[in-house]
Design an enzyme around this catalytic site. Structure first.
Site, PDB file in Angstrom:
ATOM      1  N   TYR A  19       0.880  -7.438   0.278  1.00 11.51           N
ATOM      2  CA  TYR A  19      -0.264  -6.968   1.058  1.00 11.51           C
ATOM      3  C   TYR A  19      -1.360  -6.528   0.111  1.00 11.51           C
ATOM      4  CZ  TYR A  19      -2.979  -4.051   4.319  1.00 11.51           C
ATOM      5  OH  TYR A  19      -3.981  -3.486   5.080  1.00 11.51           O
ATOM      6  N   ASP A  46      -2.232  -6.128  -8.396  1.00  7.72           N
ATOM      7  CA  ASP A  46      -2.641  -5.168  -7.374  1.00  7.72           C
ATOM      8  C   ASP A  46      -1.754  -3.938  -7.573  1.00  7.72           C
ATOM      9  OD1 ASP A  46      -2.850  -3.578  -5.151  1.00  7.72           O
ATOM     10  OD2 ASP A  46      -2.895  -5.233  -3.714  1.00  7.72           O
ATOM     11  N   LYS A  70      -5.185   4.741  -3.859  1.00  8.73           N
ATOM     12  CA  LYS A  70      -4.225   5.838  -3.650  1.00  8.73           C
ATOM     13  C   LYS A  70      -4.296   6.910  -4.732  1.00  8.73           C
ATOM     14  CE  LYS A  70      -1.400   2.760  -0.862  1.00  8.73           C
ATOM     15  NZ  LYS A  70      -1.557   3.084   0.547  1.00  8.73           N
TER      16      LYS A  70
END
Ligand code: HOZ
Length: 422
Positions: A146, A241, A269
């Site tokens: 994702y 990522d 994050k």
């Protein structure tokens, strides 16, 4: 016994009158686990409380940012001080350079760094930059990885799409994903085959170096090395990522943990310390293509927001000055992993990221992750929650261990795992 969630039920019904599905991000709706989502009143350190007054040991940690716990005093002070001086300027600040330098020093591949607002923006912008730098249109992503919800990357995406069993998102024109080629995670041969079939057309391979959005799936030995050598061979870029793994698997992320440096990287994050901040970066020659130096356009009113940057700088400073955090995170997560194994459950772990899979098959890719019995997962989730352990309401998300989880937290968590009736 089930906890009382009366107030959350009222709040959820109200929310549904104004917000699609009552939530601002789908997995939060608890649709897949058949109960009312908990509406949160506050979180501090290792704990989170809902509006019915239930207290939980928190292993969601806002889906990753809270590696030093929720509302760390130093981070909150830094945020308050920055807020007093203005919430947003839309103009450069010295603090942005401090954060960009810190990221760059932690992560050698990030010679130049651009600050953005979300992981979705970071990955979308990295892809655009990779295409602009190579003059090629096609990209390879992995099934079950994702990378946020931009059109080109919503193909066989994990996370919420997988949780809600959506084939892919409606509203994404076929044209938007026509240059997104899909490979299988942990299968370098599937990557090489795509390169062979699309000679000189592939700009980049984007990968979660540890997949954490189909549940946690670590790379098999040699997988990341193979991606590095295949991308070099075909003169394409390798993009890690590290939105979840960055500053979590080690201070230098998965790149440091596995000893492989990509050409480009995306962060989110932790890098924002709990505020909406993310970043993408890469080798100088690649990032020189980004406007205003180059022709690849990307911009944002709130990019480099001073309050978010303050949270990021303080969070990274805390992590950097306590390098033993990573070893302790590993030990705590290993203790929980063992409790799952002792219970006969199938668990994957990479550092402080874990997932228990309700399947007997080893989970190494999206196909094997999908063999999980999601009804059994629901039973597990409900028993954890009703016993004070707050975990993600999806088979396909990670459990996040933080630096502030205490020995007692871990012991209680292991006791609850031991008592599960599945
Ligand atoms: N699926 C997202 C994490 N991988 C959920 C984020 C959220 O709901 O906040």
């Amino acid at each position: 016994m089930a906890i009382n969630t009366e107030n959350s039920e009222i709040a959820f019904n109200d929310a549904k009158q104004y917000i699609p599905g009552g939530v601002d991000s789908p997995v939060r709706a608890y649709k897949n686990v058949g109960r009312t989502p908990l509406f949160i009143s506050r979180a501090k350190g290792d704990r989170i409380w809902d509006i019915d007054g239930n207290e939980f040991i928190d292993y969601v940690g806002s889906w990753g940012p809270n590696i030093i716990g929720a509302a760390n005093d130093r981070v909150v002070s830094a945020v308050s001080a920055a807020a007093q001086k203005g919430l947003t300027y839309g103009a450069p600040t010295i603090a942005e350079t401090i954060l960009a330098r810190e990221i760059s020093e932690a992560y050698p591949a990030a010679e130049r760094v651009r600050l953005v607002n979300s992981g979705t923006e970071a990955t979308m912008s990295a892809i655009r930059t990779a295409r602009g730098a190579t003059g090629r249109d096609k990209i390879i992503k992995f099934r079950g990885n994702y990378h946020g919800h931009s059109d080109a990357l919503l193909a066989s995406a994990g996370s919420g799409v997988l949780t809600d069993s959506l084939p892919d998102s409606a509203g994404v024109p076929a044209n938007a994903t026509k240059d997104t080629l899909l490979a299988d995670y942990n299968d370098p041969a599937s990557v090489e085959a795509l390169f062979e079939a699309n000679k000189d057309e592939i700009a980049a391979v984007i990968v979660e170096p540890v997949a954490a959005n189909m549940g946690v799936v670590p790379p098999k030995e040699g997988f990341l090395e193979a991606l590095r050598s295949i991308t070099k061979k075909y003169r394409a870029l390798l993009i890690f990522d590290e939105v979840i793994t960055g500053f979590r698997l080690s201070y230098g992320g998965a790149a440091q943990a596995f000893g492989i440096q990509p050409d480009m990287v995306c962060f989110g994050k932790i890098v924002g310390g709990g505020m909406p901040l993310a970043a993408y970066g890469g080798k100088k020659w690649i990032m020189s293509k980004v406007a205003p130096d180059g022709p690849v356009y990307q911009a944002g009113t709130l990019s480099g927001n001073p309050v978010a940057v303050a949270a990021g700088i303080e969070t990274l400073a805390i992590l950097k000055s306590h390098p033993s955090i990573y070893e302790r995170l590993d030990q705590k997560a290993a203790t929980i992993e063992k409790a799952f194994r002792d219970k006969g459950l199938n668990v994957n772990r990479a550092g402080s990221l874990l997932s228990v899979f309700m399947t007997d098959e080893p989970v190494t890719d999206e196909k094997s992750a999908r063999t999980s019995d999601t009804e059994r997962f629901t039973k597990y989730f409900n028993q954890m929650l009703d016993n004070g352990i707050y975990v993600a309401p999806s088979q396909f998300e990670a459990m996040f261990v933080s630096a502030v989880h205490t020995k007692e937290d871990i012991a209680k968590t292991c006791d609850v795992i031991k008592s599960l009736e599945l």
